[in-house]
Every structure is written in C-alpha cells, then in structure tokens.
Design a protein around this motif. Sequence first.
Motif, short mmCIF file in Angstrom:
data_model
loop_
_atom_site.label_atom_id
_atom_site.label_comp_id
_atom_site.label_asym_id
_atom_site.label_seq_id
_atom_site.Cartn_x
_atom_site.Cartn_y
_atom_site.Cartn_z
N LEU A 19 8.79 3.55 -24.23
CA LEU A 19 7.88 2.79 -23.17
C LEU A 19 7.53 1.47 -24.02
N PHE A 20 6.65 2.04 -24.86
CA PHE A 20 5.83 1.10 -25.70
C PHE A 20 6.71 0.27 -26.36
N LYS A 21 7.77 0.56 -26.93
CA LYS A 21 8.79 -0.23 -27.44
C LYS A 21 9.21 -1.64 -26.55
N ILE A 22 9.47 -0.92 -25.14
CA ILE A 22 9.84 -2.25 -24.34
C ILE A 22 8.78 -3.23 -24.36
N PHE A 23 7.45 -2.71 -24.12
CA PHE A 23 6.28 -3.71 -24.10
C PHE A 23 6.09 -4.46 -25.26
N SER A 24 6.91 -4.00 -26.26
CA SER A 24 6.59 -4.79 -27.80
C SER A 24 7.07 -6.02 -27.99
N ASP A 25 7.85 -6.40 -26.93
CA ASP A 25 8.69 -7.74 -27.10
C ASP A 25 7.97 -8.80 -26.36
N SER A 26 7.35 -9.90 -27.06
CA SER A 26 6.70 -10.81 -26.15
C SER A 26 7.45 -11.74 -24.95
N THR A 27 8.66 -11.75 -24.99
CA THR A 27 9.53 -12.31 -23.95
C THR A 27 9.55 -11.38 -22.73
N ARG A 28 9.65 -10.14 -22.81
CA ARG A 28 9.50 -9.05 -21.99
C ARG A 28 8.16 -9.26 -21.33
N MET A 29 7.04 -9.15 -22.16
CA MET A 29 5.77 -9.41 -21.66
C MET A 29 5.52 -10.71 -20.73
N ARG A 30 5.99 -11.44 -21.26
CA ARG A 30 5.74 -13.21 -20.72
C ARG A 30 6.50 -13.10 -19.35
N ILE A 31 7.76 -12.33 -19.16
CA ILE A 31 8.54 -12.30 -18.07
C ILE A 31 7.60 -11.36 -17.08
N MET A 32 7.15 -9.95 -17.43
CA MET A 32 6.44 -9.16 -16.57
C MET A 32 5.08 -9.82 -16.06
N TYR A 33 4.46 -10.43 -16.99
CA TYR A 33 3.36 -11.22 -16.40
C TYR A 33 3.60 -12.57 -15.56
N ARG A 34 4.64 -12.89 -15.46
CA ARG A 34 4.88 -13.83 -14.51
C ARG A 34 5.37 -13.14 -13.31
N LEU A 35 5.71 -12.00 -13.34
CA LEU A 35 5.98 -11.19 -12.01
C LEU A 35 4.81 -10.58 -11.33
N PHE A 36 3.71 -10.70 -12.14
CA PHE A 36 2.43 -10.17 -11.68
C PHE A 36 1.96 -10.45 -10.17
#
Length: 100
Positions: A19-36
Amino acid sequence: MKVDIGKISDNDLSDLADLFKIFSDSTRMRIMYRLFDGPVSVGDIAESLDMSQSAISHQLRNLKKNKLVKSERDGKSIMYSLLDEHVKLIIKIGLEHVCE
C-alpha cells in the motif's frame, strides 16, 4: 474494524508495505490530492496537473486496482474520486507529518 497491533501477520505487513509503495509515487499523490474535493474527470485531472490523459489514465488504473480510487460514469464521462475516508485520512496524516 479495530486492528490489534500485537497480532499482525507477516502477510498483513507485506500488504501494508505494498500500500505504501502506491503512495510513494509523486504523480499518484498529486492525482489523489486533486481528488480530495470530490469526483473529477480524467481530462480535468490531466489539465490541472499538466499531464497527458493517457498518463493519468494509467495511474488511475493503478490506484483503482489498489482500492484507493473509484470511478462512476456521468453521461459520457467517467468521474474518479477517492474510494473512502480512509484514503483521505492516510493522506492527511502523512501531510501533517511532513509539515511538522
């Protein structure tokens, strides 16, 4: 579900690491933050992050496969949002930690 920290299996810890590996990618984090703030289309995400729709779609597939985002059809568009409050909480706690 309450988790007894003293009784976590090696498999559960391995799943947590994944799970934390998925969170380790900055692009994925930017996408999830955009979905907040709620559902957003691929096109809107791509535009706001200045990325191609195909790159965003690829990451969204990854996030959906790992049960972090969900999709819902809205007419001709597919709208993406964070799966649940747990995902938001993980991000919020992580941000609080790095901003200390």
